[in-house]
Design an enzyme around this catalytic site. Structure first.
Site, PDB file in Angstrom:
ATOM      1  N   HIS A 361       0.834  -1.203   0.000  1.00 18.12           N
ATOM      2  CA  HIS A 361       0.000   0.000   0.000  1.00 18.12           C
ATOM      3  C   HIS A 361       0.868   1.251   0.000  1.00 18.12           C
ATOM      4  O   HIS A 361       0.549   2.247  -0.634  1.00 18.12           O
ATOM      5  CB  HIS A 361      -0.862   0.032   1.265  1.00 18.12           C
ATOM      6  CG  HIS A 361      -2.050  -0.878   1.181  1.00 18.12           C
ATOM      7  ND1 HIS A 361      -2.664  -1.391   2.268  1.00 18.12           N
ATOM      8  CD2 HIS A 361      -2.716  -1.348   0.117  1.00 18.12           C
ATOM      9  CE1 HIS A 361      -3.681  -2.154   1.885  1.00 18.12           C
ATOM     10  NE2 HIS A 361      -3.721  -2.150   0.580  1.00 18.12           N
ATOM     11  N   GLU A 602       4.888 -11.027 -23.128  1.00 14.17           N
ATOM     12  CA  GLU A 602       5.772 -10.978 -21.950  1.00 14.17           C
ATOM     13  C   GLU A 602       6.211 -12.360 -21.511  1.00 14.17           C
ATOM     14  O   GLU A 602       7.084 -12.507 -20.674  1.00 14.17           O
ATOM     15  CB  GLU A 602       5.108 -10.214 -20.797  1.00 14.17           C
ATOM     16  CG  GLU A 602       3.722 -10.693 -20.441  1.00 14.17           C
ATOM     17  CD  GLU A 602       3.045  -9.844 -19.376  1.00 14.17           C
ATOM     18  OE1 GLU A 602       3.694  -8.988 -18.759  1.00 14.17           O
ATOM     19  OE2 GLU A 602       1.843 -10.058 -19.151  1.00 14.17           O
ATOM     20  N   ASP A 626       8.204  -8.241 -17.427  1.00 17.74           N
ATOM     21  CA  ASP A 626       8.116  -9.699 -17.277  1.00 17.74           C
ATOM     22  C   ASP A 626       8.945 -10.405 -18.331  1.00 17.74           C
ATOM     23  O   ASP A 626       9.536 -11.448 -18.059  1.00 17.74           O
ATOM     24  CB  ASP A 626       6.655 -10.150 -17.343  1.00 17.74           C
ATOM     25  CG  ASP A 626       5.991 -10.017 -15.988  1.00 17.74           C
ATOM     26  OD1 ASP A 626       6.605 -10.452 -15.000  1.00 17.74           O
ATOM     27  OD2 ASP A 626       4.894  -9.443 -15.907  1.00 17.74           O
ATOM     28  N   CYS A 673       4.974  -1.424 -23.167  1.00 17.06           N
ATOM     29  CA  CYS A 673       4.401  -0.742 -22.001  1.00 17.06           C
ATOM     30  C   CYS A 673       5.173  -1.065 -20.725  1.00 17.06           C
ATOM     31  O   CYS A 673       4.789  -0.643 -19.649  1.00 17.06           O
ATOM     32  CB  CYS A 673       2.929  -1.087 -21.834  1.00 17.06           C
ATOM     33  SG  CYS A 673       2.639  -2.837 -21.535  1.00 17.06           S
TER      34      CYS A 673
HETATM   35  C1  PEP Z   1       5.399  -5.778 -17.911  1.00 15.89           C
HETATM   36  O1  PEP Z   1       5.493  -6.928 -17.464  1.00 15.89           O
HETATM   37  O2  PEP Z   1       6.283  -5.219 -18.563  1.00 15.89           O
HETATM   38  C2  PEP Z   1       4.177  -4.986 -17.673  1.00 15.89           C
HETATM   39  C3  PEP Z   1       3.967  -3.840 -18.258  1.00 15.89           C
HETATM   40  O3  PEP Z   1       3.277  -5.483 -16.793  1.00 15.89           O
HETATM   41  P1  PEP Z   1       3.461  -5.496 -15.209  1.00 15.89           P
HETATM   42  O4  PEP Z   1       4.675  -4.694 -14.881  1.00 15.89           O
HETATM   43  O5  PEP Z   1       2.200  -4.914 -14.651  1.00 15.89           O
HETATM   44  O6  PEP Z   1       3.599  -6.951 -14.927  1.00 15.89           O
HETATM   45 MG    MG Z   2       3.748  -8.037 -16.817  1.00 20.64          MG
END
Ligand code: PEP
Ligand code: MG
Length: 751
Positions: A361, A602, A626, A673
């Site tokens: 949190h 990913e 990931d 992303c």
């Molecule tokens: C990632 O794995 O790059 C991603 C954008 O998702 P998260 O960081 O939420 O796993």
């Molecule tokens: Mg991810």
């Protein structure tokens, strides 16, 4: 032997400071091994080995005996990084005699190196008057103590404990590596929780009047509840309703009869309220602490935070009024929302927690407040640090306690730069992200909390490239109902319409467990995560999909994306789930437009299935976080392997290059992303790979726009080809830094 070992280790961990830890080691090891001498040599900033503690040698030589790495048997141990076991040390060619130490007739000699993360931290030595070759289990014993001591040494603020041999060491003092919690850098003053409220320090006591004790406890609970409500109100406007819901969690825990009644039962058994509270809280917290998943463990923090607040009420009957410095950095095992709320607006500059991770949190809160946070520094004694200066580097997840002037100067420059840079960057807000050779790049935002929307509204982005739908699930105590989800998604879609919003379906598991949906797995990152969970649980998946689809009615800017796709069957089933949700909504009278459907790339297997996956999706988004984790087999949240997690590894670059090329050949747009899109150096490479949509956190957006406007896609391609031929991530980073400087973007080079 094992018991002695455990006892020494336990005592070292509990030591108040480094000197005390060293004293404990030399005293107890000498006794346990029945030797005449035990000494510790610690490496100072000038790489000399300084005698820092001894039991058996003349104490006056502590801090005075000092050897370079090429000197003495101590030097030999550090060079070999292996134990040295000699029946008669004086006969060894490397032996160096220090008459002032009183070591006249010492023969038997065993020394083990103190090594932490490949770094030599010192040497632990035992000596015997008689000739003695130490047995194998004795060597193992000393080596095990040495391993623990090395970790302690690395965590300690070395410079404040070891007299430097030469003035002006330039390395950072008291550098502690943790985990990034929220981005940004800041320099401030440590503020510890009120010392009154340390539950563990409470002793048992028989109450004079049990009824009176019970009444004052109940009164303290009531006051704590009122105080929490007042704190929640004070935070109005500073935090979204969603984040403030964490206060409700605290109030809820306090309202639970079992917690209160258990304390009362203990009072009735004859302990005073603080003692009864201590036992109850630690029992409840222990249950959570033993959980395997990070999120449940984080709930133990909440329980203890509540316990401390009640204790404060019990002991003082008034809320402690604390004077905060203008640059307060809250430091603690965990930092509760209530503590944050106590700091007057504008005076809180950062948060540092010994426990927790990016999913705590506290991290979510810090990001909401726009202040840096570092998490997971590990168990250590910080009780003497109130008022000490600290540097918080939320980008790299590290802090410097009692930093050297050189480090302060360096970070001051950085903070100032950040300030100047953000002023400079603000001017780019309304400009296009177009390269110098006229290639347009789409910039998207990664969002999760509703507070992110306010920030996003002022940034002039093209889209939301990643809406992490698990965030509203993480700040609640139960699964949000379909209607509640609808309200949230509707707000998100509305605030960006007509620009597209890519909503990722629930990505829980791995580092993002939910408190109310616990699973115990040996290896959660390879377990029940992301799409695997939602496909198995239509009772969770369908309400989420329906809420998203309904929220899109009349707006038509929703895109749905699925996390952790690794098999074709998963994307087919996920698509069918969307079709089913639409069909059922249609039957109920909601005409929902068909959203575009995307898959995250990913999981490495997905990277090699792009042509097949393309039959079922409209777009791809690369989750570089990931992907890096799975390609390099490095846990993204484990500080021990943090230096190995690097998205610039040439293997990762080659994989990304191939994925972007395959998606293009299949006619499907691809974006990135993950954090890589937010790193200016990496962004050059992504541009070179032909990536035309980047999605990132708001704090990075204008920097990436600046980069894109200053670079040509052609040069980016050349840089990429050079990088992919390199041997390691460090060489790639150097190349990218050179390129950034060449383009006049030196300010974007990481410090
Ligand atoms: C990632 O794995 O790059 C991603 C954008 O998702 P998260 O960081 O939420 O796993
Ligand atoms: Mg991810």
């Amino acid at each position: 032997m094992l018991e002695k070992l455990q006892e020494i280790m336990w005592r070292v961990t509990a030591a108040g400071d480094l000197n005390e830890a060293l004293e404990i080691v030399v005293r107890r090891v000498k006794a346990a091994m029945n030797t005449d001498v035990c000494s510790v040599y610690v490496r100072d900033p000038a790489s000399h080995y300084v005698l820092m503690a001894t039991e058996g040698l003349n104490p006056s030589v502590v801090g005075k005996i000092r050897m370079a790495a090429h000197e003495g048997i101590v030097g030999l141990v550090t060079r070999r990084q292996a134990p040295v076991n000699l029946a008669n040390a004086a006969e060894h060619p490397s032996y160096r005699h220090f008459p002032e130490s009183g070591e006249q007739q010492l023969s038997g000699f065993l020394a083990v190196p103190l090594v932490h993360f490949r770094q030599s931290m010192g040497v632990l030595v035992v000596q015997q008057k008689s000739q003695r070759v130490f047995a194998k289990d004795e060597v193992a014993f000393l080596s095990t103590i040495g391993a623990q001591l090395a970790a302690t040494l690395s965590y300690a603020a070395l410079g404040s404990h070891i007299p430097p041999s030469a003035p002006g060491p330039t390395g950072p003092v008291g550098l502690i590596q943790g985990l990034p919690g929220a981005p940004g850098v800041t320099i401030g003053t440590i503020v510890l929780p009120s010392p009154l409220a340390e539950l563990d320090a409470v002793a048992n006591r028989i109450p004079d009047d049990v009824a009176q004790e019970e009444a004052s406890f109940r009164c303290a609970v009531r006051k704590t509840q009122e105080e929490l409500r007042a704190s929640a109100e004070r935070m109005q406007g500073r935090l979204s309703d969603e984040t403030r819901a964490i206060f409700d969690v605290y109030i809820l825990i306090l309202g639970q009869d079992d917690l209160v009644e258990e304390v009362v039962a203990r009072i009735r058994l004859g302990n005073w309220a603080p003692g009864a509270l201590r036992d109850t809280i630690s029992e409840h917290a222990r249950v959570f602490e033993q959980a395997d998943d990070v999120y449940l463990r984080a709930r133990a923090e909440d329980i203890r935070a509540i316990g401390r607040r009640i204790l404060l009420q019990l002991l003082s009957n008034v809320t402690a009024i604390k004077q905060y410095p203008s640059n307060a950095i809250l430091l603690g095992d965990e930092v509760s929302l209530a503590r944050v709320a106590d700091v007057p607006s504008g005076q809180l500059k950062g948060i540092v927690c010994l426990r927790g991770s990016v999913v705590s949190h506290t991290s979510i809160l810090a990001r909401g407040l726009g202040i840096p946070a570092v998490m997971g520094l590990g168990a250590r004694n910080v009780s003497s640090l109130d008022g000490h200066p600290i540097i918080v580097d939320g980008y790299r997840g590290r802090v410097f306690i009692d930093p050297l002037p050189a480090a302060i100067q360096e970070y001051r420059r950085l903070v100032q730069h950040e300030g100047q840079l953000s002023v400079k960057l603000t001017g780019l807000r309304d400009l296009e992200a177009t390269t110098t050779d006229e290639v347009h790049v789409g910039l998207g935002l990664n969002v999760g909390l509703l507070t992110d929307m306010d920030v996003a509204a002022n940034l002039g982005v093209d889209e939301v490239g990643l809406y992490r739908s698990e965030f509203p699930f993480m700040t609640r105590e139960t699964f949000p109902m379909e209607e509640e989800q609808y309200e949230i998604y509707r707000k998100v879609l509305q605030s960006f319409a007509p620009k597209p919003v890519t909503m990722r379906t629930l990505d829980i598991g791995g580092d993002k467990p939910l408190p109310y949906f616990s699973t115990t797995e040996e290896n959660p990152y390879l377990g029940w995560r992301g799409i695997r969970v939602t496909l198995d649980r239509p009772d969770i998946f369908q309400p989420q999909l329906r809420a998203m689809l309904r929220a899109n009615v009349g707006l038509n800017n929703l895109r749905i994306m699925f996390p952790m796709i690794g098999r074709i069957g998963e994307i087919k089933a996920a698509r069918q789930a969307v079709d089913r949700a639409r069909r059922e909504l249609g039957e109920a009278g909601f005409e929902c437009p068909a959203p575009l459907i995307g898959a995250m790339l990913e999981v490495p297997s997905a990277l090699f299935s792009i042509p097949t996956l393309s039959r079922y999706v409209d777009f791809f988004s690369i989750g570089s976080n990931d992907l890096t984790q799975y390609l390099l087999a490095v846990d993204r949240n484990n500080p021990s392997v943090a230096p190995l997690f690097n998205h610039l590894d040439p293997a990762v670059l080659r994989a990304l290059h191939r994925a972007i090329r395959d998606a293009r050949r299949c006619g499907k747009p691809a974006s990135v992303c993950g954090e890589m899109a937010a790193d200016p150096g990496s962004a050059i490479l992504l541009l070179g790979m032909g990536l035309r949509t980047f999605s990132m956190n708001a704090s990075a957006l204008l920097r990436i726009k600046w980069l894109i406007r200053s670079f040509s896609s052609q040069r980016a391609r050349q840089v990429l080809y050079r990088a992919m031929l390199m041997e390691d991530a460090e060489t790639v980073r150097n190349l990218l830094n050179e390129e950034l400087r060449w383009a006049g973007l030196g300010e974007l080079v990481p410090p």
